[in-house]
Design a protein around this motif. Structure first.
Motif, PDB file in Angstrom:
ATOM      1  N   LYS A  37      82.525  16.559  30.802  1.00  0.00           N
ATOM      2  CA  LYS A  37      82.610  17.054  29.678  1.00  0.00           C
ATOM      3  C   LYS A  37      81.872  18.031  29.300  1.00  0.00           C
ATOM      4  N   GLY A  93      86.318  20.481  32.232  1.00  0.00           N
ATOM      5  CA  GLY A  93      85.246  19.843  31.353  1.00  0.00           C
ATOM      6  C   GLY A  93      85.585  20.667  29.955  1.00  0.00           C
ATOM      7  N   MET A 116      87.983  18.986  27.686  1.00  0.00           N
ATOM      8  CA  MET A 116      87.694  17.600  27.379  1.00  0.00           C
ATOM      9  C   MET A 116      87.001  17.536  26.221  1.00  0.00           C
ATOM     10  N   ASP A 164      83.874  16.346  24.094  1.00  0.00           N
ATOM     11  CA  ASP A 164      82.743  15.944  24.570  1.00  0.00           C
ATOM     12  C   ASP A 164      82.030  14.756  23.558  1.00  0.00           C
ATOM     13  N   ASN A 170      81.745   7.815  26.650  1.00  0.00           N
ATOM     14  CA  ASN A 170      81.750   7.876  28.407  1.00  0.00           C
ATOM     15  C   ASN A 170      82.699   6.723  29.056  1.00  0.00           C
ATOM     16  N   ASN A 182      87.412   7.808  28.618  1.00  0.00           N
ATOM     17  CA  ASN A 182      87.740   9.224  28.466  1.00  0.00           C
ATOM     18  C   ASN A 182      88.970   9.407  29.222  1.00  0.00           C
ATOM     19  N   ASN A 229      91.600  11.825  27.718  1.00  0.00           N
ATOM     20  CA  ASN A 229      90.949  12.888  27.407  1.00  0.00           C
ATOM     21  C   ASN A 229      90.736  13.575  28.642  1.00  0.00           C
ATOM     22  N   ASN A 249      93.239  11.869  22.864  1.00  0.00           N
ATOM     23  CA  ASN A 249      92.299  11.014  23.472  1.00  0.00           C
ATOM     24  C   ASN A 249      92.656   9.712  23.509  1.00  0.00           C
TER      25      ASN A 249
END
Length: 236
Positions: free
Chosen positions: A112, A119, A122, A124, A128, A131, A134, A153
């Motif tokens: 992210k 990245g 995505m 942030d 974690n 995801n 995402n 998401n």
């Protein structure tokens, strides 16, 4: 991501605990909150990834899931891709399957923060450990199959966006191509990955999966036995 209306007596920590997330994640998803100890009854609160959890499904003989989503050798998580994949789904800018493979073994939390590529598409702030949507959204964006406004998401949110897009059609597993979006129902909510082909007669998937010991996600191939809610194939 879901919406919750704050009730009298609620605290951010209690809401986070009920929804299996953290106070920090709630504050990132709700930038209007400046003080974690001051929330107002009646206001709406974004709950990040509250239904986008993933635990390994039943493992094949010879492997058993460990707490935190890791697996012993012979379990569901795979370090290598499928033996055969067939023609991959293509978008105007490439194949989301090939784009996902290029991120293999990267931690979602690190990915992210990368500038450019997947990245950069995505968000942030997403915790974690949730995801999956995402990551899949970002791969579809990179392939030119969806627009940024269609990024979601939450698994069911992405599923709904693809249902509304005339360039996508629901197909069966027998019709699936690598890169097709596979939404699943899990004991903890939902999970979304991309079809990666067949391996040893069973479907293989690639996505952001909870295989790290701390419960966070890493891009990996996996075989799962969860009920499939939908498979979306790009026809644009």
């Amino acid at each position: 991501m879901s919406i919750y209306r704050i009730k009298s007596g609620d605290t951010l920590s209690a809401i986070a605990k009920r929804n299996h997330t953290s106070v920090g994640a709630l504050m990132k998803a709700n930038p209007q909150i400046k003080n974690a100890n001051l929330i107002i009854a009646g206001k709406k609160l974004n709950i990040p990834g509250s239904r986008d959890s993933f635990d390994h499904g039943p493992t094949r003989p010879g492997g058993a899931s460990r707490p935190g989503g890791t697996s012993r050798p012979g379990g569901t998580q795979q370090t290598q891709g499928p033996s055969t994949t067939g023609p991959a789904s293509q978008g105007p800018k490439g194949s989301p399957f090939d784009i996902a493979k290029a991120q293999l073994n990267k931690n979602a939390g690190s990915l992210k923060l990368e500038k450019g590529g997947v990245g950069s598409d995505m968000e942030d702030w997403v915790p974690n450990n949730v995801n999956c949507a995402n990551f899949v959204s970002a791969c579809l964006e990179q392939a030119g199959q969806i627009k940024n406004s269609q990024h979601h998401n939450a698994v069911v949110g992405l599923q709904a966006n693809l249902d509304k897009d005339p360039n996508f059609k629901r197909v069966s597993l027998a019709q699936a191509k690598p890169g097709d979006v596979v939404s699943m129902k899990t004991p903890g909510g939902h999970h979304v990955v991309m079809f990666a082909g067949m391996k040893n007669g069973k479907p293989e998937f690639i996505g952001s999966n909870n295989i790290n010991k701390d419960g966070s996600q890493r891009i990996s191939f996996t075989q799962m036995n969860y009920p499939i809610m939908s498979i979306h194939q790009y026809r644009g």
